[in-house]
Design a protein around this motif. Sequence first.
Motif, PDB file in Angstrom:
ATOM      1  N   THR A  30     -10.215  -2.788   2.513  1.00  0.00           N
ATOM      2  CA  THR A  30      -8.851  -2.362   2.199  1.00  0.00           C
ATOM      3  C   THR A  30      -8.645  -2.306   0.696  1.00  0.00           C
ATOM      4  OG1 THR A  30      -8.010  -3.269   4.276  1.00  0.00           O
ATOM      5  CG2 THR A  30      -6.400  -2.923   2.519  1.00  0.00           C
ATOM      6  N   TYR A  31      -9.074  -3.366   0.005  1.00  0.00           N
ATOM      7  CA  TYR A  31      -8.936  -3.412  -1.457  1.00  0.00           C
ATOM      8  C   TYR A  31      -9.758  -2.294  -2.105  1.00  0.00           C
ATOM      9  CZ  TYR A  31      -8.950  -5.103  -6.245  1.00  0.00           C
ATOM     10  OH  TYR A  31      -8.803  -5.196  -7.595  1.00  0.00           O
ATOM     11  N   ASP A  32     -10.989  -2.134  -1.650  1.00  0.00           N
ATOM     12  CA  ASP A  32     -11.857  -1.093  -2.204  1.00  0.00           C
ATOM     13  C   ASP A  32     -11.270   0.296  -1.993  1.00  0.00           C
ATOM     14  OD1 ASP A  32     -14.490  -0.190  -3.349  1.00  0.00           O
ATOM     15  OD2 ASP A  32     -14.586   0.771  -1.365  1.00  0.00           O
ATOM     16  N   ALA A  33     -10.741   0.535  -0.817  1.00  0.00           N
ATOM     17  CA  ALA A  33     -10.153   1.850  -0.526  1.00  0.00           C
ATOM     18  C   ALA A  33      -8.955   2.137  -1.428  1.00  0.00           C
ATOM     19  CB  ALA A  33      -9.737   1.931   0.938  1.00  0.00           C
ATOM     20  N   MET A  34      -8.162   1.112  -1.695  1.00  0.00           N
ATOM     21  CA  MET A  34      -6.983   1.317  -2.538  1.00  0.00           C
ATOM     22  C   MET A  34      -7.343   1.527  -4.000  1.00  0.00           C
ATOM     23  SD  MET A  34      -4.026  -1.191  -1.054  1.00  0.00           S
ATOM     24  CE  MET A  34      -4.985  -2.692  -0.970  1.00  0.00           C
ATOM     25  N   THR A  35      -8.401   0.877  -4.473  1.00  0.00           N
ATOM     26  CA  THR A  35      -8.734   0.939  -5.897  1.00  0.00           C
ATOM     27  C   THR A  35      -9.796   1.993  -6.223  1.00  0.00           C
ATOM     28  OG1 THR A  35     -10.347  -0.866  -5.620  1.00  0.00           O
ATOM     29  CG2 THR A  35      -8.096  -1.476  -6.303  1.00  0.00           C
ATOM     30  N   SER A  36     -10.245   2.733  -5.229  1.00  0.00           N
ATOM     31  CA  SER A  36     -11.230   3.792  -5.446  1.00  0.00           C
ATOM     32  C   SER A  36     -10.544   5.148  -5.540  1.00  0.00           C
ATOM     33  CB  SER A  36     -12.238   3.831  -4.289  1.00  0.00           C
ATOM     34  OG  SER A  36     -12.953   2.624  -4.232  1.00  0.00           O
ATOM     35  N   GLN A  37     -11.082   5.979  -6.412  1.00  0.00           N
ATOM     36  CA  GLN A  37     -10.595   7.354  -6.545  1.00  0.00           C
ATOM     37  C   GLN A  37     -10.900   8.112  -5.257  1.00  0.00           C
ATOM     38  OE1 GLN A  37      -8.985   8.400  -9.253  1.00  0.00           O
ATOM     39  NE2 GLN A  37      -8.704  10.491  -8.571  1.00  0.00           N
ATOM     40  N   ARG A  38      -9.943   8.850  -4.758  1.00  0.00           N
ATOM     41  CA  ARG A  38     -10.128   9.669  -3.556  1.00  0.00           C
ATOM     42  C   ARG A  38      -9.816  11.122  -3.909  1.00  0.00           C
ATOM     43  NH1 ARG A  38     -12.720   6.386   0.045  1.00  0.00           N
ATOM     44  NH2 ARG A  38     -11.741   4.347   0.011  1.00  0.00           N
ATOM     45  N   PRO A  39     -10.380  12.067  -3.180  1.00  0.00           N
ATOM     46  CA  PRO A  39     -10.089  13.475  -3.480  1.00  0.00           C
ATOM     47  C   PRO A  39      -8.606  13.813  -3.322  1.00  0.00           C
ATOM     48  CG  PRO A  39     -11.953  13.301  -1.965  1.00  0.00           C
ATOM     49  CD  PRO A  39     -11.378  11.933  -2.134  1.00  0.00           C
ATOM     50  N   TYR A  40      -7.912  13.056  -2.486  1.00  0.00           N
ATOM     51  CA  TYR A  40      -6.519  13.374  -2.179  1.00  0.00           C
ATOM     52  C   TYR A  40      -5.517  12.483  -2.917  1.00  0.00           C
ATOM     53  CZ  TYR A  40      -7.743   9.608   1.038  1.00  0.00           C
ATOM     54  OH  TYR A  40      -8.221   8.440   1.575  1.00  0.00           O
ATOM     55  N   ARG A  41      -6.007  11.491  -3.709  1.00  0.00           N
ATOM     56  CA  ARG A  41      -5.089  10.653  -4.476  1.00  0.00           C
ATOM     57  C   ARG A  41      -5.855   9.876  -5.532  1.00  0.00           C
ATOM     58  NH1 ARG A  41      -6.283   5.667  -3.813  1.00  0.00           N
ATOM     59  NH2 ARG A  41      -6.951   4.845  -1.810  1.00  0.00           N
ATOM     60  N   ALA A  42      -5.121   9.471  -6.550  1.00  0.00           N
ATOM     61  CA  ALA A  42      -5.710   8.656  -7.620  1.00  0.00           C
ATOM     62  C   ALA A  42      -5.866   7.214  -7.133  1.00  0.00           C
ATOM     63  CB  ALA A  42      -4.801   8.685  -8.847  1.00  0.00           C
ATOM     64  N   ALA A  43      -6.781   6.500  -7.748  1.00  0.00           N
ATOM     65  CA  ALA A  43      -6.973   5.089  -7.415  1.00  0.00           C
ATOM     66  C   ALA A  43      -5.747   4.292  -7.832  1.00  0.00           C
ATOM     67  CB  ALA A  43      -8.211   4.562  -8.139  1.00  0.00           C
TER      68      ALA A  43
END
Length: 90
Positions: A39-52
């Motif tokens: 959960t923490y990693d997903a929130m703090t990682s850059q995603r194509p659809y949103r910034a970290a």
Amino acid sequence: MFDRSCEPATSAGTAPATRTGLRARRSPLGARIIFACDTYDAMTSQRPYRAALSAAVARAELVGCAGTQLDPQVVEALLDLLGSPDAAAA
């Protein structure tokens, strides 16, 4: 509809065991630890659809989910291991 425990959910969104006052089955500790870390990693990682998200925002979200979606003891231990967000920036 099913919740994460694969138990049929009621219209109130709770599993029948919870609704009747029986203690819900708990996930294994390892699974709860991986879930909080992911959960923490997903929130703090850059995603194509949103910034970290920043570490501070992600930490606040973990605290907000402790006791509902995440095990509060696991969240506390994870936050202790991560240390202060200010220390990570230094």
